[in-house]
Each structure stands twice: as C-alpha cells, then as structure tokens.
Motif scaffolding. Structure first.
Motif, PDB file in Angstrom:
ATOM      1  N   PRO A   1       0.755  -1.301  -0.076  1.00 45.96           N
ATOM      2  CA  PRO A   1       0.193   0.121   0.204  1.00 45.96           C
ATOM      3  C   PRO A   1       0.824   1.187   0.178  1.00 45.96           C
ATOM      4  CG  PRO A   1      -0.245  -1.258   2.073  1.00 45.96           C
ATOM      5  CD  PRO A   1       0.691  -1.846   1.377  1.00 45.96           C
ATOM      6  N   VAL A   2       0.229   2.324  -0.730  1.00 42.97           N
ATOM      7  CA  VAL A   2       1.054   3.438  -0.628  1.00 42.97           C
ATOM      8  C   VAL A   2       0.002   4.681   0.236  1.00 42.97           C
ATOM      9  CG1 VAL A   2       1.506   5.552  -2.232  1.00 42.97           C
ATOM     10  CG2 VAL A   2       2.091   3.180  -2.800  1.00 42.97           C
ATOM     11  N   SER A   3       0.479   5.377   1.117  1.00 41.53           N
ATOM     12  CA  SER A   3      -0.456   6.279   1.704  1.00 41.53           C
ATOM     13  C   SER A   3      -1.323   7.183   0.874  1.00 41.53           C
ATOM     14  CB  SER A   3       0.277   7.046   2.590  1.00 41.53           C
ATOM     15  OG  SER A   3      -0.249   7.820   3.433  1.00 41.53           O
ATOM     16  N   GLY A   4      -2.456   7.066   1.287  1.00 41.92           N
ATOM     17  CA  GLY A   4      -3.634   8.155   0.502  1.00 41.92           C
ATOM     18  C   GLY A   4      -4.015   7.511  -0.847  1.00 41.92           C
ATOM     19  N   LEU A   5      -3.455   6.338  -1.260  1.00 41.71           N
ATOM     20  CA  LEU A   5      -3.797   5.784  -2.607  1.00 41.71           C
ATOM     21  C   LEU A   5      -4.529   4.532  -2.558  1.00 41.71           C
ATOM     22  CD1 LEU A   5      -3.173   6.531  -5.816  1.00 41.71           C
ATOM     23  CD2 LEU A   5      -1.153   5.065  -5.167  1.00 41.71           C
ATOM     24  N   CYS A   6      -5.795   4.369  -3.204  1.00 43.46           N
ATOM     25  CA  CYS A   6      -6.413   3.171  -3.325  1.00 43.46           C
ATOM     26  C   CYS A   6      -5.895   2.542  -5.016  1.00 43.46           C
ATOM     27  CB  CYS A   6      -7.876   3.208  -3.451  1.00 43.46           C
ATOM     28  SG  CYS A   6      -8.279   3.821  -1.603  1.00 43.46           S
ATOM     29  N   LYS A   7      -5.343   1.387  -4.919  1.00 46.40           N
ATOM     30  CA  LYS A   7      -5.061   0.710  -6.112  1.00 46.40           C
ATOM     31  C   LYS A   7      -5.772  -0.585  -6.372  1.00 46.40           C
ATOM     32  CE  LYS A   7      -0.413   0.124  -4.618  1.00 46.40           C
ATOM     33  NZ  LYS A   7       0.834  -0.357  -4.676  1.00 46.40           N
ATOM     34  N   PRO A   8      -6.373  -0.602  -7.768  1.00 48.76           N
ATOM     35  CA  PRO A   8      -7.100  -1.785  -8.340  1.00 48.76           C
ATOM     36  C   PRO A   8      -6.417  -3.020  -8.013  1.00 48.76           C
ATOM     37  CG  PRO A   8      -6.746  -0.450 -10.204  1.00 48.76           C
ATOM     38  CD  PRO A   8      -6.233   0.578  -8.900  1.00 48.76           C
ATOM     39  N   MET A   9      -7.079  -4.119  -7.727  1.00 47.66           N
ATOM     40  CA  MET A   9      -6.581  -5.393  -7.521  1.00 47.66           C
ATOM     41  C   MET A   9      -6.983  -6.363  -8.719  1.00 47.66           C
ATOM     42  SD  MET A   9      -4.269  -5.386  -5.207  1.00 47.66           S
ATOM     43  CE  MET A   9      -4.030  -6.987  -4.994  1.00 47.66           C
ATOM     44  N   ASP A  10      -7.936  -5.908  -9.428  1.00 49.46           N
ATOM     45  CA  ASP A  10      -8.489  -6.485 -10.524  1.00 49.46           C
ATOM     46  C   ASP A  10      -8.773  -5.714 -12.041  1.00 49.46           C
ATOM     47  OD1 ASP A  10     -11.390  -6.002 -10.346  1.00 49.46           O
ATOM     48  OD2 ASP A  10     -11.170  -7.559  -8.569  1.00 49.46           O
ATOM     49  N   SER A  11      -8.905  -6.350 -13.158  1.00 49.51           N
ATOM     50  CA  SER A  11      -9.099  -5.587 -14.186  1.00 49.51           C
ATOM     51  C   SER A  11     -10.557  -4.921 -14.116  1.00 49.51           C
ATOM     52  CB  SER A  11      -9.087  -6.337 -15.293  1.00 49.51           C
ATOM     53  OG  SER A  11      -7.615  -6.720 -15.664  1.00 49.51           O
ATOM     54  N   SER A  12     -11.558  -5.590 -13.680  1.00 52.39           N
ATOM     55  CA  SER A  12     -12.927  -4.987 -13.536  1.00 52.39           C
ATOM     56  C   SER A  12     -12.971  -3.956 -12.630  1.00 52.39           C
ATOM     57  CB  SER A  12     -13.895  -6.189 -13.183  1.00 52.39           C
ATOM     58  OG  SER A  12     -13.680  -6.494 -11.762  1.00 52.39           O
ATOM     59  N   THR A  13     -12.028  -3.919 -11.428  1.00 49.25           N
ATOM     60  CA  THR A  13     -12.188  -2.700 -10.546  1.00 49.25           C
ATOM     61  C   THR A  13     -11.404  -1.752 -11.308  1.00 49.25           C
ATOM     62  OG1 THR A  13     -12.207  -4.276  -8.582  1.00 49.25           O
ATOM     63  CG2 THR A  13     -11.344  -1.758  -8.185  1.00 49.25           C
ATOM     64  N   LEU A  14     -10.407  -1.904 -11.954  1.00 54.81           N
ATOM     65  CA  LEU A  14      -9.597  -0.978 -12.835  1.00 54.81           C
ATOM     66  C   LEU A  14     -10.269  -0.179 -13.748  1.00 54.81           C
ATOM     67  CD1 LEU A  14      -7.012   0.546 -13.698  1.00 54.81           C
ATOM     68  CD2 LEU A  14      -6.613  -1.701 -15.254  1.00 54.81           C
ATOM     69  N   ALA A  15     -11.312  -0.867 -14.505  1.00 54.58           N
ATOM     70  CA  ALA A  15     -12.442  -0.204 -15.223  1.00 54.58           C
ATOM     71  C   ALA A  15     -13.396   0.729 -14.636  1.00 54.58           C
ATOM     72  CB  ALA A  15     -13.137  -1.495 -16.170  1.00 54.58           C
ATOM     73  N   ILE A  16     -13.692   0.056 -13.530  1.00 51.98           N
ATOM     74  CA  ILE A  16     -14.652   1.035 -12.591  1.00 51.98           C
ATOM     75  C   ILE A  16     -13.905   2.334 -12.338  1.00 51.98           C
ATOM     76  CG2 ILE A  16     -15.883   1.021 -10.426  1.00 51.98           C
ATOM     77  CD1 ILE A  16     -16.666  -1.797 -10.803  1.00 51.98           C
ATOM     78  N   TYR A  17     -12.585   2.035 -11.702  1.00 54.48           N
ATOM     79  CA  TYR A  17     -11.933   3.369 -11.321  1.00 54.48           C
ATOM     80  C   TYR A  17     -11.887   4.594 -12.492  1.00 54.48           C
ATOM     81  CZ  TYR A  17     -11.120   1.173  -6.783  1.00 54.48           C
ATOM     82  OH  TYR A  17     -11.129   0.556  -5.668  1.00 54.48           O
ATOM     83  N   LYS A  18     -11.265   3.815 -13.543  1.00 59.06           N
ATOM     84  CA  LYS A  18     -11.181   4.826 -15.021  1.00 59.06           C
ATOM     85  C   LYS A  18     -12.380   5.359 -15.237  1.00 59.06           C
ATOM     86  CE  LYS A  18      -6.792   2.728 -16.664  1.00 59.06           C
ATOM     87  NZ  LYS A  18      -6.340   2.456 -17.967  1.00 59.06           N
TER      88      LYS A  18
END
Length: 167
Positions: free
Chosen positions: A19-36
């Motif tokens: 983890p990086v402070s203050g940052l939420c990183k997606p763990m799968d491709s569907s979550t990545l698509a939702i965040y974008k």
C-alpha cells in the motif's frame, strides 16, 4: 458496490500489494475499469463546471477524491470511502453529465505517472512502481497552489538565512 478485496490501500491492505499512503490501487481488471470510468465521468462534470480535470490513471488518490467532492458535492475524506462506492458514484456522475449534455469525451491532463493497465496474464493490474507513485504525488503537490507557496516560502527563507549569515 465493490468488495473490500478489490482494492489495496493502507486502510485496506491486500496480500500481494504494497500500500501507498492516500492511494487506493485496483486489484483486478474489473475494478480498474470502474475506477477509470469514475475518473472519466467526474471529469465530464468538472469540464462542464469549467474546473480542472484530472488524469485518468485507474488509481484513486487525493486528486480523485477532491474531484469527486467538487463534482458531486460530497465530503469524502479518504480514497477508501470513494473506492467502495466508485461504481455508484460513476453512475450518478454519468447521469448528471448526460442530463447536462456534456460530451462523452473531454480533454484531460496526462497523469503524473503512467496509468494502471490490465494484466495480460490475468493477474492484478500492472501499474507504476510504488516509488514512482510517491514521486508523482510529490510532484503533483509541488504543482498545486499550496505546493508552490511552500516552495516560494522555502526559497525566501533560505535566501534570508544565507543573507544574514554573510553579515
């Protein structure tokens, strides 16, 4: 609503993610698509407001949290609160932008570090190194009005100190 296992942050650590402070990183491709999609829809509203848009990189950081708050009139204070509701917020933002007649694609700045991309092997999405994320966050801070004020203040203080030592 997303599951707590679909992103990694300091408040929501995952096994194979640092983890990086203050940052939420997606763990799968569907979550990545939702965040974008969230970032894209929020940018549409910001564009209609005449405000600065954010880079679409698939990670929820302080810039995305602030953009969501500005565009949607919310008061989120952590990336985790936005992350768990990202799909819902994106849907609401899309409806708001569509009803205002905002184009589906609006100009956005280049993210400070390369965007997260789906993993061709099907594993967790591939993004920049944690060091690149930290440096990118620092550079973004320096470009902000507060960062510029701190920089100018530091330069003036150093100048004053060096001038007083010469006497």
């Amino acid at each position: 609503m997303l599951s707590v296992t679909t992103w990694c942050s300091t408040r929501n650590p995952q096994g194979n993610c640092s983890p990086v402070s203050g940052l939420c990183k997606p763990m799968d491709s569907s979550t990545l698509a939702i965040y974008k999609n969230l970032q894209t829809q929020v940018n549409r509203i910001l564009y209609a407001m005449g405000a600065n848009t954010i880079g679409v990189d698939g990670r929820i950081g302080s810039g995305t949290v602030a953009a969501v708050n500005k565009a949607m009139g919310t008061g989120f204070d952590t990336c985790d609160k936005v992350a768990i509701l990202a799909d819902t917020i994106a849907g609401q933002a899309k409806a708001k932008a569509d009803s205002s007649g905002v184009p589906a694609v609006v100009p956005t700045p280049k993210p400070p570090v390369p965007p997260t991309m789906p993993n061709p092997g099907g594993g967790p999405p591939v993004g920049p190194t944690d060091m690149a994320l930290r440096v990118g966050g620092f550079v973004n801070f320096l470009k902000s009005p507060l960062g510029m004020a701190v920089g100018v203040g530091s330069i003036l203080a150093l100048y004053a100190i060096s001038k007083s030592r010469k006497r």
